[in-house]
Scaffold this motif. Structure first.
Motif, PDB file in Angstrom:
ATOM      1  N   GLU A   1       0.833  -1.212   0.000  1.00 52.77           N
ATOM      2  CA  GLU A   1       0.000   0.000   0.000  1.00 52.77           C
ATOM      3  C   GLU A   1       0.867   1.260   0.000  1.00 52.77           C
ATOM      4  O   GLU A   1       0.581   2.233   0.708  1.00 52.77           O
ATOM      5  N   VAL A   2       1.904   1.256  -0.821  1.00 54.41           N
ATOM      6  CA  VAL A   2       2.843   2.377  -0.881  1.00 54.41           C
ATOM      7  C   VAL A   2       2.223   3.506  -1.703  1.00 54.41           C
ATOM      8  O   VAL A   2       1.867   3.313  -2.867  1.00 54.41           O
ATOM      9  N   ARG A   3       2.084   4.670  -1.060  1.00 54.61           N
ATOM     10  CA  ARG A   3       1.523   5.849  -1.727  1.00 54.61           C
ATOM     11  C   ARG A   3       2.419   7.047  -1.449  1.00 54.61           C
ATOM     12  O   ARG A   3       2.816   7.270  -0.301  1.00 54.61           O
ATOM     13  N   THR A   4       2.711   7.816  -2.493  1.00 51.38           N
ATOM     14  CA  THR A   4       3.534   9.013  -2.324  1.00 51.38           C
ATOM     15  C   THR A   4       2.653  10.253  -2.413  1.00 51.38           C
ATOM     16  O   THR A   4       1.561  10.217  -2.982  1.00 51.38           O
ATOM     17  N   LEU A   5       3.159  11.331  -1.843  1.00 50.18           N
ATOM     18  CA  LEU A   5       2.453  12.610  -1.876  1.00 50.18           C
ATOM     19  C   LEU A   5       3.452  13.686  -2.250  1.00 50.18           C
ATOM     20  O   LEU A   5       4.502  13.816  -1.606  1.00 50.18           O
ATOM     21  N   LEU A   6       3.119  14.449  -3.260  1.00 51.64           N
ATOM     22  CA  LEU A   6       3.976  15.514  -3.772  1.00 51.64           C
ATOM     23  C   LEU A   6       5.296  14.920  -4.255  1.00 51.64           C
ATOM     24  O   LEU A   6       5.481  13.718  -4.258  1.00 51.64           O
ATOM     25  N   ALA A   7       6.214  15.761  -4.658  1.00 47.26           N
ATOM     26  CA  ALA A   7       7.494  15.281  -5.180  1.00 47.26           C
ATOM     27  C   ALA A   7       8.616  15.569  -4.201  1.00 47.26           C
ATOM     28  O   ALA A   7       9.745  15.826  -4.597  1.00 47.26           O
ATOM     29  N   SER A   8       8.290  15.529  -2.911  1.00 48.99           N
ATOM     30  CA  SER A   8       9.285  15.947  -1.924  1.00 48.99           C
ATOM     31  C   SER A   8       9.606  14.874  -0.896  1.00 48.99           C
ATOM     32  O   SER A   8      10.048  15.183   0.205  1.00 48.99           O
ATOM     33  N   GLY A   9       9.375  13.607  -1.233  1.00 50.99           N
ATOM     34  CA  GLY A   9       9.790  12.529  -0.350  1.00 50.99           C
ATOM     35  C   GLY A   9       8.840  12.209   0.777  1.00 50.99           C
ATOM     36  O   GLY A   9       9.278  11.943   1.890  1.00 50.99           O
ATOM     37  N   ASN A  10       7.543  12.219   0.494  1.00 54.12           N
ATOM     38  CA  ASN A  10       6.519  11.862   1.481  1.00 54.12           C
ATOM     39  C   ASN A  10       5.861  10.567   1.033  1.00 54.12           C
ATOM     40  O   ASN A  10       5.340  10.494  -0.073  1.00 54.12           O
ATOM     41  N   VAL A  11       5.867   9.565   1.910  1.00 52.26           N
ATOM     42  CA  VAL A  11       5.324   8.260   1.561  1.00 52.26           C
ATOM     43  C   VAL A  11       4.477   7.739   2.716  1.00 52.26           C
ATOM     44  O   VAL A  11       4.843   7.905   3.882  1.00 52.26           O
ATOM     45  N   VAL A  12       3.381   7.108   2.380  1.00 50.74           N
ATOM     46  CA  VAL A  12       2.596   6.348   3.346  1.00 50.74           C
ATOM     47  C   VAL A  12       2.669   4.899   2.889  1.00 50.74           C
ATOM     48  O   VAL A  12       2.539   4.607   1.692  1.00 50.74           O
ATOM     49  N   LEU A  13       2.893   3.995   3.831  1.00 49.74           N
ATOM     50  CA  LEU A  13       2.995   2.581   3.469  1.00 49.74           C
ATOM     51  C   LEU A  13       2.521   1.702   4.609  1.00 49.74           C
ATOM     52  O   LEU A  13       2.348   2.163   5.735  1.00 49.74           O
ATOM     53  N   GLU A  14       2.310   0.448   4.291  1.00 47.16           N
ATOM     54  CA  GLU A  14       1.957  -0.582   5.267  1.00 47.16           C
ATOM     55  C   GLU A  14       3.153  -1.515   5.392  1.00 47.16           C
ATOM     56  O   GLU A  14       3.868  -1.763   4.417  1.00 47.16           O
ATOM     57  N   SER A  15       3.346  -2.023   6.616  1.00 48.39           N
ATOM     58  CA  SER A  15       4.483  -2.904   6.852  1.00 48.39           C
ATOM     59  C   SER A  15       4.110  -4.022   7.812  1.00 48.39           C
ATOM     60  O   SER A  15       3.317  -3.816   8.729  1.00 48.39           O
ATOM     61  N   GLU A  16       4.711  -5.180   7.598  1.00 53.61           N
ATOM     62  CA  GLU A  16       4.599  -6.258   8.568  1.00 53.61           C
ATOM     63  C   GLU A  16       5.445  -5.955   9.793  1.00 53.61           C
ATOM     64  O   GLU A  16       5.206  -6.511  10.861  1.00 53.61           O
ATOM     65  N   LEU A  17       6.433  -5.072   9.631  1.00 49.69           N
ATOM     66  CA  LEU A  17       7.250  -4.625  10.759  1.00 49.69           C
ATOM     67  C   LEU A  17       6.392  -3.708  11.617  1.00 49.69           C
ATOM     68  O   LEU A  17       5.686  -2.849  11.098  1.00 49.69           O
TER      69      LEU A  17
END
Length: 179
Positions: free
Chosen positions: A34-50
Motif C-alpha cells: 500500500e505504498v503511496r507518495t504525496l507531492l514530489a518531496s519525499g513523502n510516503v505512506v505505506l503498510e508494513s509487517e514490521l
C-alpha cells in the motif's frame, strides 16, 4: 500490518534525484505494501509487517542506499503521530493569516525537537515556536521559507541531525491518505 509515514530528508541528494514513482517501486519491491507518495518531496505512506518504526527506518535506509549508492536518511512516523500533527496547527498564524504558513520540522526524537525549540527561542527576534511530539512547530511568511532566520537555523541543524521540514498542509494531506 502497521501504517507508517516515511519522510526522505531530501529528494536531491548529492546530485542524485529520487523520483517518487521510483521510490514507490523501490519500497514496494522491498516488502512494503500500500505504498503511496504525496507531492514530489519525499513523502510516503505505506503498510508494513514490521511493527516498530526503527525497523521500518532501517529497512528504508538500506533499500535507498542499495539503490542509490549513498545514504539518504529517512524519518518514520506512526499513523498516530501523523494524525496528531495534522490537527489544527498549534500556533496561531499572524494576520493576515493567508500570508503565512505553519511548518513542522520533523525530528528523530522528542529531545531533538526540544533542543531545536530552545535554539529557536534564542533567535532575535524570537519566533513563535512550540513542540508537538517529535516536531518543532513554527510559522513563516509565505515566500520566506528559506530565508527566514528559523529556516536557516533548521538548515544548519540538518547537517548535525536527521530532521526535515514540511508544511502543515502536507501533514493534513498525509493524514487524509492514512484515514
Amino acid at each position: 500490518m502497521t501504517t507508517f509515514a516515511v519522510f526522505l530528508r531530501g529528494v536531491n541528494v548529492g546530485g542524485v534525484k529520487v523520483l517518487m514513482k521510483d521510490l514507490a517501486s523501490l519500497l514496494a519491491d522491498g516488502g512494503f505494501t500500500e505504498v503511496r507518495t504525496l507531492l514530489a518531496s519525499g513523502n510516503v505512506v505505506l503498510e508494513s509487517e514490521l511493527s516498530e518504526a526503527q525497523a521500518v527506518q532501517r529497512r528504508c535506509n538500506e533499500l535507498l542506499e542499495e539503490r542509490y549508492g549513498r545514504s539518504i536518511p529517512t524519518l518514520i512516523y506512526t499513523r498516530e503521530e501523523i494524525l496528531q500533527l495534522a490537527q489544527p496547527f498549534v500556533l496561531e498564524l499572524p494576520e493576515p493569516a493567508a500570508e503565512h504558513h505553519g511548518y513542522l520540522t520533523l525530528c528523530e526524537s522528542a529531545a531533538d525537537a526540544a533542543e531545536l525549540c530552545e535554539l529557536a527561542r534564542g533567535l532575535d527576534p524570537q519566533p513563535a515556536v512550540d513542540v508537538l511530539g517529535r516536531a518543532l512547530c513554527w510559522i513563516v511568511r509565505k515566500g520566506q521559507s528559506t530565508t527566514d532566520p528559523l529556516a536557516k537555523l533548521t538548515t544548519a541543524q540538518a547537517r548535525k541531525r536527521v530532521i526535515t521540514t514540511r508544511n502543515h498542509n502536507t501533514l493534513v494531506k498525509l493524514a487524509a491518505i492514512i484515514r
